[in-house]
Design a protein around this motif. Structure first.
Motif, PDB file in Angstrom:
ATOM      1  N   ASN A 166     -89.262 110.232 -66.849  1.00  0.00           N
ATOM      2  CA  ASN A 166     -88.670 111.386 -66.540  1.00  0.00           C
ATOM      3  C   ASN A 166     -89.207 111.991 -65.345  1.00  0.00           C
ATOM      4  O   ASN A 166     -90.260 112.591 -65.275  1.00  0.00           O
ATOM      5  CB  ASN A 166     -88.848 112.159 -67.812  1.00  0.00           C
ATOM      6  N   THR A 191     -87.957 114.353 -63.519  1.00  0.00           N
ATOM      7  CA  THR A 191     -86.999 115.647 -63.032  1.00  0.00           C
ATOM      8  C   THR A 191     -88.134 116.551 -62.515  1.00  0.00           C
ATOM      9  O   THR A 191     -89.257 116.926 -63.052  1.00  0.00           O
ATOM     10  CB  THR A 191     -86.631 116.527 -64.431  1.00  0.00           C
ATOM     11  N   ASN A 235     -94.562 115.293 -62.435  1.00  0.00           N
ATOM     12  CA  ASN A 235     -94.099 115.592 -63.514  1.00  0.00           C
ATOM     13  C   ASN A 235     -94.858 114.306 -64.441  1.00  0.00           C
ATOM     14  O   ASN A 235     -94.819 113.026 -64.147  1.00  0.00           O
ATOM     15  CB  ASN A 235     -92.581 115.142 -63.892  1.00  0.00           C
TER      16      ASN A 235
HETATM   17  C1  LIG Z   1     -87.645 116.024 -67.982  1.00  0.00           C
HETATM   18  O1  LIG Z   1     -89.094 116.730 -67.569  1.00  0.00           O
HETATM   19  C2  LIG Z   1     -88.538 118.041 -67.404  1.00  0.00           C
HETATM   20  C3  LIG Z   1     -89.692 118.704 -66.661  1.00  0.00           C
HETATM   21  O2  LIG Z   1     -90.707 118.530 -67.313  1.00  0.00           O
HETATM   22  C4  LIG Z   1     -88.087 118.713 -68.770  1.00  0.00           C
HETATM   23  O3  LIG Z   1     -87.823 120.064 -68.597  1.00  0.00           O
HETATM   24  C5  LIG Z   1     -87.188 118.000 -69.573  1.00  0.00           C
HETATM   25  O4  LIG Z   1     -87.266 118.566 -70.785  1.00  0.00           O
HETATM   26  C6  LIG Z   1     -87.510 116.396 -69.467  1.00  0.00           C
HETATM   27  N1  LIG Z   1     -86.453 115.902 -70.051  1.00  0.00           N
HETATM   28  C7  LIG Z   1     -86.598 114.982 -71.132  1.00  0.00           C
HETATM   29  C8  LIG Z   1     -85.494 114.084 -71.654  1.00  0.00           C
HETATM   30  O5  LIG Z   1     -87.694 114.658 -71.526  1.00  0.00           O
END
Ligand SMILES: *[C@@H]1O[C@H](CO)[C@@H](O)[C@H](O)[C@H]1NC(C)=O
Length: 449
Positions: A102, A104, A112
Motif C-alpha cells: 500500500n 498510498t 507509508n
Molecule cells: C493505504 O494507506 C493509506 C495511508 O496510510 C490508508 O489511508 C489506507 O486506508 C490504506 N489502504 C489499505 C487498503 O490498507
C-alpha cells in the motif's frame, strides 16, 4: 520510483560524510565467513546465521551480488523480520526502482509503512531475476583476531531480499540463496560497516579443495594462515574501478554495476605480449560493456572470443608438447604425465595479467600452473580458460579457479584491489586457516559487541 524531493546525490554526500567520519580512526577489526567449494556445481558456499532464533543458512557467494537474498517461501520463521519501507534512505540507496504494497501517499519524508521497498533478486547461475521485497532481519557472523575464529558478534539487522523458492534453481544442494558481496549500499560490505563496524575490505581466500574450507575475511588484516603466514601483507595493488552501468541480468535505470572491476592493461604468456584489441579492456561508460571483473560465480576465467583465441594461440606456441583430445568446455588439453610438477602446480608457461598501477608501476596478476590448468581426469590437464563469445557484457571475467589459493583483497574504502599471487609460493593455501573445531558449526551462544 516515486518522485524524489531530495536529490539522491545529497543523500549520497551525507552518507559519505557519515562513513568518512566513522572511519576517521581506522577500526582494526575483522570478521570471517567459512567458504566451502561445492563439488557438483563448483559454487563457493558460505554459512550465515540469520533470524530469531538464529538458523545457519547456506548461501552461494556472489562477489558482485547486490544484496543477500534468501528463499522466504519455504520455512522462513523469525520474530525479528521487518520490511524495508519504501521512500526511506536505505531504500533509495539500494537503487530500488519499485515499491510494493500500500503505497498510498508515500513520499520521501512521509513513507507509508505498508509500502515495501522492492528490488531485483538475481540468480547469477541461472541468470534469472525476480522482483523481490527487501526486508531486514538479524544476522551474526564470527569475529576473528585474524588467526582463529572468535565469538559470534551481537546479532544485528541487515537488509536482504525475500525471494521465491523457484529462484534457487541452479544453486548448490542445500543452498537457500545468494550472499551478495557487491559494491552497493545494501550489499554485505556496506551493511557490515554500519552494523558491525567492520571496515569495507573483503579478503577472499578460496580453497581449491572440496574437503577443506577456505575463508572470507571482512575487515582489516592480519589474515593469518598456517604456518603463521599473514597473507594480508605484501599484496600488489591495482585501482578498484567502477562501472556506471549495471552488469546484472536485469536492473533499474541508472543503477551502477555492483561488480568489482580492475584495469587489465595487457596479457603476457611466458613473458611475451599477447596481441589483443586494447579497446576491449576499457569499460565503455555509455553502455557498461568491456573491462575486467572478478567473479566467484564463473568457475573459470571467461574471455571475449578474440582475447581467448589470442591467449590460447600464445599458450600453445610456448608449450610445444603433444596435446590430447579436448574436453569441453576446454580446448587445449595435455597428458598430466607430460608436464613436470612444480611448487605452483604443473610446469606450464605463466599467464600474466598486467594491471593498472600507480606512479608507473605495473603490478601483475600471475597465473601459474595450479591456477591455469584444470585436472579434468587423473591423466588429463586442460588450459582452464573458456571462450566468452563475441559480444559479452564484460570482456574478461576472472573466475574462481584462477583465484583459488590466492588472497584477493577488495579494499572498497581505499578503492583498490590487492593480489597475493599464488599462496603456494609462500608454502600455504586457502585451506590453511585455523578453524579448529568450531568451523561454522554452532550458532554461537557467546556474544560480544
Ligand atoms: C493505504 O494507506 C493509506 C495511508 O496510510 C490508508 O489511508 C489506507 O486506508 C490504506 N489502504 C489499505 C487498503 O490498507
Amino acid at each position: 520510483m516515486a518522485s524524489t524531493h531530495i536529490p539522491l546525490s545529497l543523500f549520497l554526500t551525507l552518507l559519505l560524510l557519515f562513513i568518512s567520519s566513522s572511519t576517521a580512526q581506522p577500526v582494526k577489526r575483522r570478521a570471517l565467513l567459512p567458504v566451502t567449494k561445492d563439488a557438483a556445481t563448483k559454487q563457493y558456499v558460505t554459512l550465515i546465521n540469520q533470524r530469531t532464533p538464529l538458523v545457519p543458512i547456506k548461501l552461494t557467494v556472489d562477489l558482485g551480488g547486490r544484496f543477500i537474498w534468501v528463499d522466504c517461501q519455504n520455512g522462513y520463521v523469525s520474530s525479528t523480520l521487518t520490511p524495508l519501507i519504501c521512500d526511506t534512505l536505505l531504500c533509495r540507496l539500494s537503487h530500488s526502482g519499485a515499491c510494493d504494497g500500500n503505497c498510498t501517499g508515500s513520499s520521501p519524508g512521509h513513507p507509508n509503512k505498508d509500502c515495501t521497498c522492492s528490488h531485483l533478486a538475481y540468480n547469477p547461475v541461472s541468470r534469472t531475476s525476480t522482483g523481490t521485497r527487501l526486508n531486514e532481519d538479524v544476522i551474526t557472523i564470527q569475529d576473528t583476531d585474524g588467526l582463529k575464529p572468535g565469538p559470534y558478534l551481537k546479532p544485528s539487522k541487515v537488509v536482504f531480499g525475500c525471494a521465491d523458492t523457484s529462484l534457487l534453481k541452479g544453486l548448490a544442494k542445500g543452498v537457500k540463496g545468494i550472499a551478495g558481496f557487491g559494491n552497493g549500499y545494501v550489499a554485505i560490505p556496506n551493511q557490515l560497516i554500519f552494523r558491525f563496524s567492520r571496515p569495507r575490505k573483503i579478503g577472499l581466500c578460496l580453497s581449491s579443495s572440496i574437503n577443506s574450507p577456505g575463508v572470507i575475511f571482512i575487515g582489516e588484516g592480519p589474515y593469518v594462515l598456517l604456518p603463521n603466514i599473514d597473507v594480508s601483507k605484501n599484496l600488489l595493488y591495482t585501482p578498484l574501478l567502477t562501472n556506471p552501468i549495471s552488469t546484472a541480468g536485469s536492473s533499474f535505470g541508472g543503477e551502477p554495476s555492483t561488480d568489482y572491476f580492475i584495469g587489465v592493461k595487457s596479457i603476457k604468456v611466458n613473458g611475451d605480449l599477447v596481441p589483443i584489441n586494447n579497446l576491449l579492456l576499457e569499460i565503455n561508460e555509455e553502455n557498461g560493456q568491456g573491462g575486467t571483473k572478478i567473479s566467484t560465480i564463473d568457475p573459470h576465467t571467461k574471455l571475449e572470443s578474440s582475447i581467448y583465441k589470442a591467449l590460447v594461440k600464445a599458450f600453445v606456441h610456448s608449450l610445444t608438447i603433444p596435446r590430447v583430445k579436448k574436453v569441453a568446455p576446454f580446448e587445449m588439453c595435455y597428458k598430466s604425465s607430460s608436464l613436470p610438477s612444480t611448487r605452483v602446480g604443473p610446469g606450464v608457461p605463466n599467464i600474466e595479467f598486467v594491471l593498472q598501477g600507480k606512479n608507473g608501476e605495473t603490478p601483475s596478476f600471475i597465473i601459474s600452473g595450479a591456477n591455469s590448468m584444470v585436472a579434468v581426469t587423473d591423466e588429463v590437464l586442460c588450459l582452464g580458460f573458456v571462450n566468452g563469445g563475441e559480444n559479452p557484457t564484460t570482456s574478461i571475467v576472472i573466475g574462481g579457479h584462477q583465484i583459488e589459493d590466492n588472497l584477493v583483497q577488495i579494499d572498497i574504502d581505499n578503492k583498490r584491489v590487492g593480489f597475493s599471487n599464488s599462496l603456494l609460493f609462500q608454502q600455504t593455501t586457502c585451506a590453511n586457516f585455523n578453524f579448529g573445531s568450531t568451523q561454522g558449526q554452532d550458532v554461537g551462544g557467546r556474544e560480544i559487541v
